[in-house]
Design a protein around this motif. Structure first.
Motif, PDB file in Angstrom:
ATOM      1  N   ALA A  83       0.727  -1.242  -0.113  1.00 57.36           N
ATOM      2  CA  ALA A  83       0.076   0.003   0.088  1.00 57.36           C
ATOM      3  C   ALA A  83       0.946   1.341  -0.038  1.00 57.36           C
ATOM      4  CB  ALA A  83      -0.951  -0.017   1.203  1.00 57.36           C
ATOM      5  N   THR A  86       2.303   1.915  -3.472  1.00 57.98           N
ATOM      6  CA  THR A  86       1.366   2.122  -4.671  1.00 57.98           C
ATOM      7  C   THR A  86       1.055   3.700  -4.283  1.00 57.98           C
ATOM      8  OG1 THR A  86      -0.109   1.085  -3.431  1.00 57.98           O
ATOM      9  CG2 THR A  86       0.756  -0.262  -5.056  1.00 57.98           C
ATOM     10  N   ARG A 130      -9.847  -8.419  -1.675  1.00 57.84           N
ATOM     11  CA  ARG A 130      -9.417  -7.082  -1.707  1.00 57.84           C
ATOM     12  C   ARG A 130      -7.791  -6.881  -2.149  1.00 57.84           C
ATOM     13  NH1 ARG A 130      -9.126  -4.867   4.248  1.00 57.84           N
ATOM     14  NH2 ARG A 130      -7.259  -5.919   4.643  1.00 57.84           N
ATOM     15  N   SER A 134      -6.372  -4.795  -5.354  1.00 55.26           N
ATOM     16  CA  SER A 134      -5.181  -3.905  -5.210  1.00 55.26           C
ATOM     17  C   SER A 134      -4.021  -4.229  -6.237  1.00 55.26           C
ATOM     18  CB  SER A 134      -4.792  -3.870  -3.722  1.00 55.26           C
ATOM     19  OG  SER A 134      -5.652  -3.493  -2.930  1.00 55.26           O
ATOM     20  N   ARG A 135      -3.912  -5.582  -6.349  1.00 53.99           N
ATOM     21  CA  ARG A 135      -2.856  -5.882  -7.289  1.00 53.99           C
ATOM     22  C   ARG A 135      -3.134  -5.476  -8.759  1.00 53.99           C
ATOM     23  NH1 ARG A 135      -1.694  -9.907 -11.074  1.00 53.99           N
ATOM     24  NH2 ARG A 135       0.513 -10.337 -11.126  1.00 53.99           N
TER      25      ARG A 135
END
Length: 267
Positions: A83, A86, A130, A134-135
């Motif tokens: 997180a 990114t 989730r 995100s990936r």
């Protein structure tokens, strides 16, 4: 603690939500599902005690009135590090820097799916979903930055795999079309679009969204290639492919008519 080959299985909800309190009810649901035994709360305390013994400084497991929280830094929990990387990539205007940040984030993944070694259950499935989302968002951002740098071929293989797994995800398909066009594979890009349109109409009864349609029309007009990015509506690292000369617009329209008749996919 790492999130993809987790040795502290019982701490999964806590480690994925590090630095946030996880309710006792969430932990009970994770460990026993919808039908916990009468001794569940006592057993949970035993689990927590065992987890504390396995933790090493500076990790700390803190008890609250209604739950527990794991205090950790991003370097200690892959989900937090992912997180952090990114978000740094999202906020930088430097495309080269963003590519390296996103590459590092995606390299944290140990395989195509998260939590594959963790038994299924509502919380596990929710957490895995989730993380997978995100990936995909990171992969699409990675592709967008690479295309801006004229290096879309570097992500074609990973994007193709992502689209095969998520065949109705228009944002990933949009990126794949742009990357294919950039390496001179306009015919394949057209095939991808028509296959997607067919699936959308068959499965959902809808046409492609405005962004994907805009990218497709730019492709037919010969506007995608070299350092071009997908038009207007939108702001891995393996399998790089050499670029080929872009096909003329007339040739692309002929190819579009061919695919419109055959509606087949070679990708």
């Amino acid at each position: 603690t790492e999130i993809y080959t987790l040795s502290l299985h019982d701490a999964l909800p806590i480690s994925l939500d590090a630095n946030r309190m996880v309710l006792v009810s969430e932990l009970l649901d994770f460990l026993w599902g919808e039908d916990p035994p009468p001794s569940a709360r006592t057993a949970l305390q035993v689990h927590i005690s065992g987890i504390r013994k396995l933790l090493t400084d500076p990790l700390q497991l803190v008890t609250h009135m209604r739950g527990y929280s794991l205090l950790a830094s991003p370097s200690q929990v892959d989900a937090l590090r992912f997180a952090e990387l990114t978000e740094q990539a999202r906020t930088t205007e430097n495309d080269e820097a963003a590519v390296e940040l996103l590459r590092e984030a995606l390299d944290l993944w140990r395989g195509p799916s998260a939590l594959v070694d963790v038994p299924g259950g509502p919380l596990r499935d929710l957490a895995a979903s989730r993380l997978a989302e995100s990936r995909l968002v990171a992969l699409e951002a990675f592709a967008g930055r690479l295309v801006t740098l004229g290096r879309g071929g570097e992500i074609v293989t990973d994007l193709t795999a992502a689209v095969r797994t998520n065949p109705l995800r228009e944002s990933a398909i949009d990126r794949l079309i742009g990357c294919l066009a950039q390496v001179g594979r306009q015919a394949d890009a057209i095939d991808v679009y028509h296959e997607t349109r067919h699936r959308l109409r068959t499965d959902l009864g809808v046409d492609p969204g405005r962004q994907l349609q805009a990218t497709y029309h730019a492709l037919l007009a010969g506007e995608l290639g070299s350092h071009a990015v997908s038009p207007v509506l939108a702001p891995a690292h393996h399998g790089a492919e050499p670029a080929e000369p872009a096909a003329p617009a007339a040739q692309l329209r002929s190819e579009e008519r061919r695919v419109g008749k055959e509606c087949r996919s070679r990708w």
